[in-house]
Design a protein around this motif. Structure first.
Motif, PDB file in Angstrom:
ATOM      1  N   GLU A 146       0.769  -1.250   0.116  1.00 39.67           N
ATOM      2  CA  GLU A 146       0.001   0.021  -0.145  1.00 39.67           C
ATOM      3  C   GLU A 146       0.896   1.294   0.131  1.00 39.67           C
ATOM      4  O   GLU A 146       0.581   2.038  -0.950  1.00 39.67           O
ATOM      5  N   ILE A 147       1.927   1.208   0.693  1.00 36.57           N
ATOM      6  CA  ILE A 147       3.006   2.376   0.992  1.00 36.57           C
ATOM      7  C   ILE A 147       3.385   2.692  -0.431  1.00 36.57           C
ATOM      8  O   ILE A 147       3.500   3.743  -0.968  1.00 36.57           O
ATOM      9  N   ARG A 148       3.870   1.631  -1.234  1.00 38.20           N
ATOM     10  CA  ARG A 148       4.690   1.670  -2.471  1.00 38.20           C
ATOM     11  C   ARG A 148       3.831   2.378  -3.346  1.00 38.20           C
ATOM     12  O   ARG A 148       4.316   2.980  -4.453  1.00 38.20           O
ATOM     13  N   ALA A 149       2.498   2.290  -3.185  1.00 40.74           N
ATOM     14  CA  ALA A 149       1.670   2.522  -4.411  1.00 40.74           C
ATOM     15  C   ALA A 149       0.720   4.095  -3.904  1.00 40.74           C
ATOM     16  O   ALA A 149      -0.124   4.561  -4.711  1.00 40.74           O
ATOM     17  N   CYS A 150       1.173   4.567  -2.763  1.00 41.76           N
ATOM     18  CA  CYS A 150       0.652   5.500  -2.138  1.00 41.76           C
ATOM     19  C   CYS A 150       0.762   7.110  -3.038  1.00 41.76           C
ATOM     20  O   CYS A 150       1.897   7.396  -3.481  1.00 41.76           O
ATOM     21  N   THR A 151      -0.465   7.564  -3.323  1.00 44.67           N
ATOM     22  CA  THR A 151      -0.066   8.975  -3.734  1.00 44.67           C
ATOM     23  C   THR A 151      -1.160  10.087  -3.094  1.00 44.67           C
ATOM     24  O   THR A 151      -1.771  11.053  -3.541  1.00 44.67           O
ATOM     25  N   LYS A 152      -1.119   9.778  -1.614  1.00 43.86           N
ATOM     26  CA  LYS A 152      -2.059  10.687  -1.044  1.00 43.86           C
ATOM     27  C   LYS A 152      -1.744  12.045  -0.566  1.00 43.86           C
ATOM     28  O   LYS A 152      -2.605  12.994  -0.545  1.00 43.86           O
ATOM     29  N   CYS A 153      -0.387  12.257  -0.821  1.00 37.82           N
ATOM     30  CA  CYS A 153       0.098  13.774  -0.803  1.00 37.82           C
ATOM     31  C   CYS A 153       1.000  14.163  -1.819  1.00 37.82           C
ATOM     32  O   CYS A 153       1.380  13.456  -2.522  1.00 37.82           O
ATOM     33  N   LYS A 154       1.216  15.564  -1.800  1.00 39.70           N
ATOM     34  CA  LYS A 154       2.074  16.107  -3.279  1.00 39.70           C
ATOM     35  C   LYS A 154       3.517  15.510  -3.429  1.00 39.70           C
ATOM     36  O   LYS A 154       3.897  15.530  -4.341  1.00 39.70           O
ATOM     37  N   LEU A 155       4.012  14.876  -2.339  1.00 38.23           N
ATOM     38  CA  LEU A 155       5.352  14.429  -2.490  1.00 38.23           C
ATOM     39  C   LEU A 155       5.419  13.110  -3.282  1.00 38.23           C
ATOM     40  O   LEU A 155       6.580  12.820  -3.801  1.00 38.23           O
ATOM     41  N   ALA A 156       4.056  12.694  -3.476  1.00 35.86           N
ATOM     42  CA  ALA A 156       4.156  11.540  -4.893  1.00 35.86           C
ATOM     43  C   ALA A 156       4.580  12.169  -6.027  1.00 35.86           C
ATOM     44  O   ALA A 156       4.955  11.333  -6.709  1.00 35.86           O
ATOM     45  N   HIS A 157       4.380  13.363  -6.261  1.00 36.98           N
ATOM     46  CA  HIS A 157       4.893  14.044  -7.592  1.00 36.98           C
ATOM     47  C   HIS A 157       6.288  14.089  -7.768  1.00 36.98           C
ATOM     48  O   HIS A 157       6.981  14.362  -8.846  1.00 36.98           O
ATOM     49  N   THR A 158       6.947  14.368  -6.590  1.00 33.33           N
ATOM     50  CA  THR A 158       8.546  14.354  -6.698  1.00 33.33           C
ATOM     51  C   THR A 158       9.299  13.261  -6.315  1.00 33.33           C
ATOM     52  O   THR A 158      10.516  13.369  -6.434  1.00 33.33           O
ATOM     53  N   ARG A 159       9.067  12.340  -5.678  1.00 35.69           N
ATOM     54  CA  ARG A 159       9.534  11.274  -5.250  1.00 35.69           C
ATOM     55  C   ARG A 159       9.887  10.192  -6.627  1.00 35.69           C
ATOM     56  O   ARG A 159       9.014  10.440  -7.668  1.00 35.69           O
ATOM     57  N   THR A 160      10.942   9.315  -6.241  1.00 35.45           N
ATOM     58  CA  THR A 160      10.963   8.290  -7.544  1.00 35.45           C
ATOM     59  C   THR A 160      10.094   6.854  -7.077  1.00 35.45           C
ATOM     60  O   THR A 160       9.362   6.450  -7.403  1.00 35.45           O
ATOM     61  N   LEU A 170       9.432   8.029   9.367  1.00 39.62           N
ATOM     62  CA  LEU A 170       8.159   8.826   9.547  1.00 39.62           C
ATOM     63  C   LEU A 170       7.525   9.455   8.314  1.00 39.62           C
ATOM     64  O   LEU A 170       6.226   9.269   8.225  1.00 39.62           O
ATOM     65  N   ILE A 171       8.173   9.821   7.141  1.00 36.34           N
ATOM     66  CA  ILE A 171       7.511  10.312   6.175  1.00 36.34           C
ATOM     67  C   ILE A 171       8.198   9.126   5.056  1.00 36.34           C
ATOM     68  O   ILE A 171       9.486   9.161   4.883  1.00 36.34           O
ATOM     69  N   LYS A 172       7.436   8.450   4.246  1.00 36.59           N
ATOM     70  CA  LYS A 172       7.806   7.520   3.222  1.00 36.59           C
ATOM     71  C   LYS A 172       8.563   7.923   1.946  1.00 36.59           C
ATOM     72  O   LYS A 172       8.962   7.247   1.029  1.00 36.59           O
ATOM     73  N   CYS A 173       8.171   9.415   1.678  1.00 32.42           N
ATOM     74  CA  CYS A 173       8.602   9.702   0.368  1.00 32.42           C
ATOM     75  C   CYS A 173       9.707  10.749   0.552  1.00 32.42           C
ATOM     76  O   CYS A 173       9.739  11.737   1.560  1.00 32.42           O
ATOM     77  N   MET A 174      10.608  11.041  -0.424  1.00 34.07           N
ATOM     78  CA  MET A 174      11.791  12.054  -0.272  1.00 34.07           C
ATOM     79  C   MET A 174      11.075  13.482   0.088  1.00 34.07           C
ATOM     80  O   MET A 174      10.205  13.712  -0.784  1.00 34.07           O
ATOM     81  N   SER A 226       0.795  14.594   8.947  1.00 32.53           N
ATOM     82  CA  SER A 226      -0.146  14.106   9.422  1.00 32.53           C
ATOM     83  C   SER A 226      -0.723  13.002   8.380  1.00 32.53           C
ATOM     84  O   SER A 226      -1.663  12.219   8.520  1.00 32.53           O
ATOM     85  N   GLN A 227      -0.623  13.428   7.135  1.00 33.86           N
ATOM     86  CA  GLN A 227      -1.304  12.594   6.089  1.00 33.86           C
ATOM     87  C   GLN A 227      -0.222  11.189   5.836  1.00 33.86           C
ATOM     88  O   GLN A 227      -0.700  10.293   5.335  1.00 33.86           O
ATOM     89  N   CYS A 228       0.804  11.357   6.301  1.00 33.63           N
ATOM     90  CA  CYS A 228       1.774   9.970   6.139  1.00 33.63           C
ATOM     91  C   CYS A 228       1.447   9.189   7.636  1.00 33.63           C
ATOM     92  O   CYS A 228       1.846   7.798   7.625  1.00 33.63           O
ATOM     93  N   ARG A 229       0.999   9.765   8.715  1.00 34.90           N
ATOM     94  CA  ARG A 229       1.053   8.908   9.878  1.00 34.90           C
ATOM     95  C   ARG A 229       0.226   7.708  10.019  1.00 34.90           C
ATOM     96  O   ARG A 229       0.516   6.891  10.774  1.00 34.90           O
ATOM     97  N   TYR A 230      -0.548   7.509   9.089  1.00 34.22           N
ATOM     98  CA  TYR A 230      -1.605   6.534   9.026  1.00 34.22           C
ATOM     99  C   TYR A 230      -0.662   5.257   8.804  1.00 34.22           C
ATOM    100  O   TYR A 230      -0.850   4.284   9.521  1.00 34.22           O
ATOM    101  N   TYR A 231       0.349   5.458   8.051  1.00 33.33           N
ATOM    102  CA  TYR A 231       1.517   4.169   7.891  1.00 33.33           C
ATOM    103  C   TYR A 231       2.352   4.028   9.149  1.00 33.33           C
ATOM    104  O   TYR A 231       2.409   2.643   9.368  1.00 33.33           O
ATOM    105  N   ILE A 232       2.854   4.916   9.615  1.00 30.10           N
ATOM    106  CA  ILE A 232       3.649   4.508  10.861  1.00 30.10           C
ATOM    107  C   ILE A 232       2.808   4.048  11.969  1.00 30.10           C
ATOM    108  O   ILE A 232       3.143   3.078  12.789  1.00 30.10           O
TER     109      ILE A 232
END
Ligand code: SF4
Length: 194
Positions: A13-27, A85-89, A102-108
């Motif tokens: 689920e984490i590897r496919a996550c696009t919940k926040c804007k960091l999904a646009h800048t990460r690899t 704590l935050i899964k994306c760069m 707060s958007q990423c805390r679901y995972y931790i």
């Protein structure tokens, strides 16, 4: 279902996550690594550029320092559960915003629920502030967080042991002796029978 399967599903689920804007800048969104049955969970802040390129936690210069600190402590990476704590760069290594945390805390929160560590080791300021808040431990003013590193805190049965982030050594090599001493305690949390 075993917690190994649960963590496998969560990491997918984490590897496919696009919940926040960091999904646009990460690899890669980088999921947790290591032993999901471990008593010890280390919580770093977020992947850096090297981690983002290699899709793995603690690579590059901070990874080398992390491995050195673990080695002198006699702790194998595979024996602990390691996550961010935050899964994306974070672009340009900037600080995480409260909204991103707060958007990423679901995972931790889910990782802690599944792994059920006896000891959580937040690395650095942001992870320590998050864990202290989650476990309702009184938080000091920002400029006094350094006093928490290397001290043991309790919240019910949970042990919290904040440490400086390995990246601190890149900017402040003079902290090496103190950090080696504090990291050496990790071995005890692994072998202690609770
Ligand atoms: S930082 Fe967290 S919430 Fe944002 S996209 Fe990455 S995994 Fe999802």
């Amino acid at each position: 279902m075993s917690h190994f399967q649960d963590i496998h599903d969560l990491n997918k689920e984490i590897r496919a996550c696009t919940k926040c804007k960091l999904a646009h800048t990460r690899t890669f969104a980088i999921s947790g690594e290591g032993n999901p049955g471990s008593k010890l969970m280390l919580l770093a802040q977020s992947p850096g550029k090297s981690e983002d390129e290699q899709n793995k936690m603690f690579t590059g210069p901070s990874g080398k320092l992390f491995d050195e600190l673990l080695e002198q402590a006699g702790v194998a990476r595979e024996s602990i559960y390691l996550t961010n704590l935050i899964k994306c760069m974070l672009p340009n290594s900037r600080r995480p915003s409260r909204e991103e945390i707060s958007q990423c805390r679901y995972y931790i929160d889910k990782e802690i629920e599944i792994v059920k560590p006896k000891t959580i080791v937040p690395l650095g300021f942001h992870s320590t502030r998050f864990i202290f808040s989650k476990y309702q431990i009184p938080r000091p003013p920002k400029n006094e967080y350094h006093k928490l590193f290397g001290r043991v805190f309790y919240s019910g049965e949970m042990i919290i042991y904040p440490l400086r982030h390995p990246t601190a050594l890149l900017f402040n090599p003079g902290k090496r002796e103190e950090m080696e001493r504090n990291y050496r305690m990790l071995n005890r949390f692994l072998i202690l029978d609770f």
